[in-house]
Design an enzyme around this catalytic site. Structure first.
Site, PDB file in Angstrom:
ATOM      1  N   ASP A 333       0.829  -1.202   0.000  1.00 38.93           N
ATOM      2  CA  ASP A 333       0.000   0.000   0.000  1.00 38.93           C
ATOM      3  C   ASP A 333       0.866   1.257   0.000  1.00 38.93           C
ATOM      4  OD1 ASP A 333      -2.747   1.203   0.431  1.00 38.93           O
ATOM      5  OD2 ASP A 333      -1.750   1.936   2.234  1.00 38.93           O
ATOM      6  N   GLU A 368       1.375  -0.381  -5.037  1.00 39.94           N
ATOM      7  CA  GLU A 368       0.484   0.735  -5.318  1.00 39.94           C
ATOM      8  C   GLU A 368       1.416   1.926  -5.527  1.00 39.94           C
ATOM      9  OE1 GLU A 368      -3.555   2.696  -3.508  1.00 39.94           O
ATOM     10  OE2 GLU A 368      -1.881   2.413  -2.120  1.00 39.94           O
TER      11      GLU A 368
END
Length: 655
Positions: A333, A368
């Site tokens: 993330d 990401e």
């Protein structure tokens, strides 16, 4: 009086060896560390006197799994120098494998602003629990699905099964439910090869959400990254239940990829609680010159992975989930943070460690590729062997089908694994993780039903969530609409799914999109741990499931979609033709009608009519028939002519 033996500095955390427990904690600037042992409300503090470099350690003979513990760390409180020690605060072991209790908002959890807060918080803090990590994996083996054959399925452990009528009530929404035969049969029918699970680490609910009576449902507020979230477990042993799930999924040929949050922690900003790293080694965060926290994540703090202790902690955590829990990979993330020093670099220490670590160099890694700091957008700039979430695929394909403001040339670039972004430095087409939707944003159903977000339930006056959705409600806002509108929505859903699952690259399907799941227009359901965000299996469109699974089977049958090479002009089994069956010209690519024929591996032909008018396509030489899962009646082929209805997409196969 309990006295610790010296023990060992590694591994960090609490480790049971069958005879006792070794405790080890990293704190470079501490002047003293106490191990806190709990028996109910009674707390016993035991000094840890052994120290090796920055590691404080001790061994407790006779200690057993189930022992509850924490730490108190003493040292200077000097915020301007980034030091925030406060021995009045009980701290959680950042390497703990299990936690008992929850973090409830309480002013006593705050460590102090300009001076240490004097109030003790042990009675309102959760506690760490010693676990026995030993586990019989039997004959478990990693599926090792090659990237070109990987189909990702992003799902939330609770949301995927909480409302499933065929799973026993007692285990719905848990790790055990994902390993239930009903789910195994469903994954096999659908054809996905890997579950990309949203965070399963022990997390905390932000005080702001608690004040509104809400929870951090998604879990992107990690507290203890070595601990499986006990709220996702049906048993008292979440670690073993998680491993049971992995073993069963592996036997079914399904990989498990964890979405992990190593960019910030649940300690938030200066107003946040002191729970772990802030009170042990505050240098783990990126700090400003006056001791405040940088906020390149939008979550109050940023972990600093060019700091050796933090880097070692993160890598050790990944090794734990790989070696001890047998996961197959990680989705990272806000991964730009992980390459900051403080500017992003593809040669950052974290990436170098991953390339060379024996436990991590062969796993699946997905980035990401952005954060909210300076220079935060880094799509295409992560080093091999990373794959990356491709938001340009998402936005351009939405705009192509739903807004009609993207030319066919852009469609082709995205269809061909975004070679303009990823074809460099030895990277492969599978590095583009193609997605139309994810947990963050509209579901596919909502994408064709809502022009505007409807996030009122989140308590932020609909200000949260993105406004750049590139959606199209087809003339009526909301799920309910007349039959003609619903029919046009179904056409759009099928066109988008076809684009996703037949493009070069790695497709990622959001759980529920294959059967028309809706979140009622909420495009930021991070705090909705309820029926709004849970999948509605009772409303599943079985024909759409069959269509989606048919697309995945079709993908597997087309060699050029299973290969690992880029589609070079004149070197691949891919061609680009207009509706007349002739090669595309520069005029066709940039200003022509959004119509395209793509012959694939000589035997398949993808036909696209992304216009509002029906059109006859002149097909390449040969005898063609409609390929499943497409409907032959709705896609008549007469000789070398296909009648393409408005906004139609179809695949033909050579007879």
């Amino acid at each position: 009086m309990t006295v610790l033996q010296a023990g060992h500095p590694y591994p960090l955390g609490a480790h049971f060896d069958g005879r006792g427990v070794n405790f080890a904690l990293s704190s470079a600037d501490a002047v003293g560390v106490e191990l806190c042992l709990f028996d109910g409300a009674y707390e016993q503090r035991v000094p840890m006197t052994a120290r090796t470099d920055a590691i404080w350690h001790g061994y407790l003979p006779g200690a057993r799994p189930g022992l509850q513990y924490g730490f108190r760390v003493d040292g200077p409180f000097d915020p301007a120098r980034g030091l925030r020690f406060n021995r009045n605060k009980l701290l959680l072991d950042p390497c703990a494998r299990m936690m008992m209790g929850t973090v409830r908002d309480n002013e006593r959890l705050h460590g102090g602003y300009h001076r240490p807060d004097p109030r003790d918080d042990a009675d309102v803090m959760p506690r760490c629990v010693v676990v026995d990590e030993r586990y019989d994996w039997r004959d478990d083996s990693f599926p090792m699905t090659p990237w070109p054959r990987t189909v990702l399925y992003e799902a939330h452990v609770r949301g995927l099964t909480k409302r499933h009528p065929d799973i026993p009530q007692a285990i719905r929404g848990t790790y055990a439910a994902l390993a239930h035969p009903v789910m195994l049969a469903y994954f096999a029918r659908l054809g996905v090869t890997a579950l990309e699970l949203m965070p399963v680490h022990q997390h905390a609910d932000e005080p702001r959400l608690q004040a509104m009576g809400l929870r951090n449902y998604w879990g992107y507020n990690t507290l203890l990254p070595f601990a499986a979230d006990n709220l996702l477990s049906a048993s008292e042993h979440p670690l073993n239940e998680f491993r049971d799930m992995v073993r069963v999924l592996h036997k079914a040929g399904i990989e498990v990829i964890l979405d992990v949050v190593f960019n910030h922690s649940a300690e938030l900003d200066l107003d946040g609680p002191t729970l772990t790293l802030r009170g042990m080694d505050n240098a783990s965060y990126w700090l400003t010159d006056d001791g405040d926290y940088h906020n390149w994540t939008g979550c109050g703090n940023v972990l600093r992975l060019d700091y050796p202790a933090t880097l070692d902690w993160v890598v050790s955590c990944m090794v734990f989930w790989r070696d001890v829990c047998h996961v197959d990979g990680f989705r990272l993330d806000l991964a730009t943070v992980l390459g900051r020093s403080p500017d992003f670099s593809s040669r950052a220490p974290f990436f170098a460690v991953l390339r060379n670590h024996p436990s991590l160099r062969d796993i699946k890694l997905i980035a990401e590729p952005w954060d909210v700091g300076p220079g935060g957008y880094q799509l295409g700039r992560f080093p091999a062997p990373f794959a990356e979430w491709n938001d340009r695929f998402r936005d351009d394909m939405r705009r192509f089908w739903l807004h009609r403001d993207v030319p066919v040339g852009v469609f082709a670039r995205r269809f061909a694994a975004s070679s303009d972004v990823f074809d460099h430095d030895g990277r492969h087409p599978w590095a583009s993780v193609n997605l139309l939707t994810s947990h963050d944003g509209f579901t596919l159903r909502d994408l064709v039903c809502f022009n505007h977000k409807h996030n009122e339930a989140n308590g932020e006056q609909n200000r949260d969530g993105t406004n750049s959705n590139f959606s199209n409600n087809h003339g009526v806002e909301g799920e309910q609409a007349d039959q003609e509108t619903q029919a046009r929505r179904h056409v759009s859903q099928r066109a988008l799914l076809t684009t996703l699952l037949l493009s070069q690259g790695t497709p990622m399907l959001l759980a529920g999109d294959e059967f028309g799941n809706s979140q009622q227009g909420n495009n930021n359901a991070y705090c909705q741990d309820n029926a709004l965000a849970w999948l509605h299996w009772d409303q599943a469109d079985d024909t759409l499931i069959a269509f989606t699974s048919g697309l995945i089977r079709l993908r597997r049958s087309i060699p050029v979609l299973q290969g690992g090479g880029w589609w070079r002009d004149g070197e691949s089994d891919v061609r680009w033709l207009n509706e007349q069956g002739t090669p595309m010209t520069p005029q066709d690519w940039e200003q022509g009608e959004r119509r395209l024929q793509i012959p694939l591996s000589e035997c398949w032909l993808l036909l696209i009519n992304a216009t509002e008018q029906a059109c006859d396509f002149l097909l390449p030489a040969g005898a063609w028939r409609v390929s499943p899962p497409f409907d032959a009646v709705a896609n008549p082929v007469e000789g070398r002519v296909w009648r393409g209805e408005a906004n139609a997409v179809c695949v033909l196969v050579k007879q």
